[in-house]
Design an enzyme around this catalytic site. Structure first.
Site, PDB file in Angstrom:
ATOM      1  N   LYS A  94       0.845  -1.201   0.000  1.00 13.05           N
ATOM      2  CA  LYS A  94       0.000   0.000   0.000  1.00 13.05           C
ATOM      3  C   LYS A  94       0.883   1.255   0.000  1.00 13.05           C
ATOM      4  CE  LYS A  94      -0.328  -0.635   4.998  1.00 13.05           C
ATOM      5  NZ  LYS A  94      -1.090  -1.312   6.059  1.00 13.05           N
TER       6      LYS A  94
ATOM      7  N   TYR B  29      14.288  30.160   9.777  1.00 22.94           N
ATOM      8  CA  TYR B  29      13.085  30.893  10.179  1.00 22.94           C
ATOM      9  C   TYR B  29      12.981  31.010  11.702  1.00 22.94           C
ATOM     10  CZ  TYR B  29      10.980  30.478   5.497  1.00 22.94           C
ATOM     11  OH  TYR B  29      10.705  30.584   4.172  1.00 22.94           O
TER      12      TYR B  29
HETATM   13  C1  LIG Z   1      -0.277  -2.163   6.754  1.00 19.98           C
HETATM   14  C2  LIG Z   1      -0.798  -3.510   7.124  1.00 19.98           C
HETATM   15  C3  LIG Z   1       0.049  -4.611   7.218  1.00 19.98           C
HETATM   16  C4  LIG Z   1       1.550  -4.497   7.129  1.00 19.98           C
HETATM   17  O1  LIG Z   1       2.038  -4.068   8.373  1.00 19.98           O
HETATM   18  P1  LIG Z   1       3.601  -3.828   8.651  1.00 19.98           P
HETATM   19  O2  LIG Z   1       3.652  -3.498  10.081  1.00 19.98           O
HETATM   20  O3  LIG Z   1       4.007  -2.724   7.748  1.00 19.98           O
HETATM   21  O4  LIG Z   1       4.298  -5.092   8.313  1.00 19.98           O
HETATM   22  C5  LIG Z   1      -0.515  -5.855   7.433  1.00 19.98           C
HETATM   23  N1  LIG Z   1      -1.863  -5.992   7.574  1.00 19.98           N
HETATM   24  C6  LIG Z   1      -2.704  -4.946   7.520  1.00 19.98           C
HETATM   25  C7  LIG Z   1      -4.152  -5.164   7.713  1.00 19.98           C
HETATM   26  C8  LIG Z   1      -2.203  -3.679   7.302  1.00 19.98           C
HETATM   27  O5  LIG Z   1      -3.035  -2.629   7.275  1.00 19.98           O
END
Ligand SMILES: *Cc1c(COP(=O)(O)O)cnc(C)c1O
Length: 350
Positions: free
Chosen positions: A28, A245
């Site tokens: 993702k 800044y």
């Molecule tokens: C993002 C996600 C993962 C992966 O998790 P990591 O901690 O990045 O390995 C697995 N399962 C679900 C449902 C997620 O949303």
């Protein structure tokens, strides 16, 4: 710089923790900022056949890159979107009884789907009671469920009692859905022991070099991301002069400052102002003053020959993702997924 060979190696290492299970990849958010189009084919060539994304649009994009993989869409099914699932052969992760019913009506069980059961996150998924009730319901038989899954709350903290509670609840779920594959473990979950692993591993962060075992300090993963930038200019300041800044940093003595062409608009967190570091010639140099939208000021006094064009490393070597995240008051996940679109992503080791 993104090391694709390291991503493939990390996928193999994670899979080797559970030789009897299948290792999927969570890609993702554009493969955690690393670039789905480059990363997904490398994982497929390494043997990965199951991928998870968050959004339907991400699933459609992943399908164009991965014609032969199973692709699950995590973030809930919306009525009317069946045609997109059908056209791209995507699998929804159904997260409520409502979604399940709509899916059965809309897609007629023509495509496989996953069932998400919430064992403690209170975010997505049927409650355990709902899921146990569903197992005996006729609608379930028509839903084409190929996978039951849940998600861990605190897998990176093995001492948290919630892990054992979720592992036990998920075991009950598996027993109620015999013959259907199960998936519980994210990156850190893979290291929680056999009972957490089940049939399908779902790592994301660790594939990209994040430490799935932060309690152990020693990261079992290979680093993937290096963020480097040439110094734009170097200047000398006198004691008492300020930088950036709002003048949030004052030189305690004569100092040499380097300016880097990266800022919070690139995803480098502003919360690392006056806290973060970059490496120049292997020397840890502090970020001074507020991080600007497009620029960072570095104190390079400790590198006497620091000059224009010399490379500064913001992520890489001792500045690993977890450390950069900690320094900025966040987690390495946010650093990774924040990597902005202005960077040039150079891929190595394909
Ligand atoms: C993002 C996600 C993962 C992966 O998790 P990591 O901690 O990045 O390995 C697995 N399962 C679900 C449902 C997620 O949303």
């Amino acid at each position: 710089m993104i090391d694709l060979a390291a991503i493939a190696e990390n996928w193999r290492r994670l899979g080797a923790q559970a030789p009897d299970a299948e290792c999927a990849a969570v890609v993702k958010a554009d493969a955690y900022g690393c670039g789905l189009a480059a990363v997904a084919p490398v994982l497929f060539r390494a043997g990965c056949r199951t991928f998870f994304v968050a959004h339907l649009a991400e699933g459609v994009a992943a399908r164009a890159i991965l014609p032969d993989a199973d692709i699950y869409v995590l973030n809930g099914f919306r009525p009317g979107s069946e045609p997109s699932y059908r056209d791209a052969r995507l699998r929804p992760v159904l997260g409520s009884c409502e979604e399940l019913t709509e899916w059965v009506e809309g897609a007629q069980g023509a495509l496989p789907a996953a069932l998400h059961v919430d064992t403690g996150m209170n975010r997505l998924g049927l409650s355990v009671a709902e899921a146990l009730g569903l197992a005996a319901d006729a609608v379930f038989g028509r839903a084409g469920i190929a996978l039951v899954m849940s998600h861990l709350v605190s897998a990176e903290c093995p001492d948290q009692p919630v892990n054992a509670r979720q592992i036990a609840a998920f075991a009950d779920i598996r027993a109620a859905f015999p013959g259907i594959s199960g998936s519980l473990a994210n990156s850190s979950g893979i290291y929680l022991g056999r009972e957490a692993r089940h049939d399908l591993l779902r790592p994301g962060y660790a594939l990209f070099g994040g430490n799935p075992t932060p309690y152990a300090e020693n990261n079992p993963m290979r680093p993937v991301v290096r963020l480097e930038t040439p110094i734009v200019q170097v200047r000398a300041v006198e004691s008492g002069e300020t930088a950036g800044y709002d003048a949030r940093w004052t030189a305690p003595a004569p100092r040499r400052l380097a300016t880097l062409s990266i800022g919070y608009a690139d995803g480098y967190p502003r919360s690392a102002s006056n806290h973060g570091h970059a490496l120049v010639e292997g020397v840890l140099c502090p970020i001074v003053g507020l991080i600007s939208m497009d620029l960072i000021i570095l104190d390079v006094t400790a590198v006497p020959d620091a000059r224009r064009g010399m490379i500064a490393t913001l992520i890489g070597d001792e500045l690993d993702l977890d450390r950069v995240g900690r320094t900025a008051g966040t987690i390495g996940y946010e650093i990774l997924t924040g990597l902005g679109s202005r960077y040039v992503r150079e891929y190595a080791g394909a």
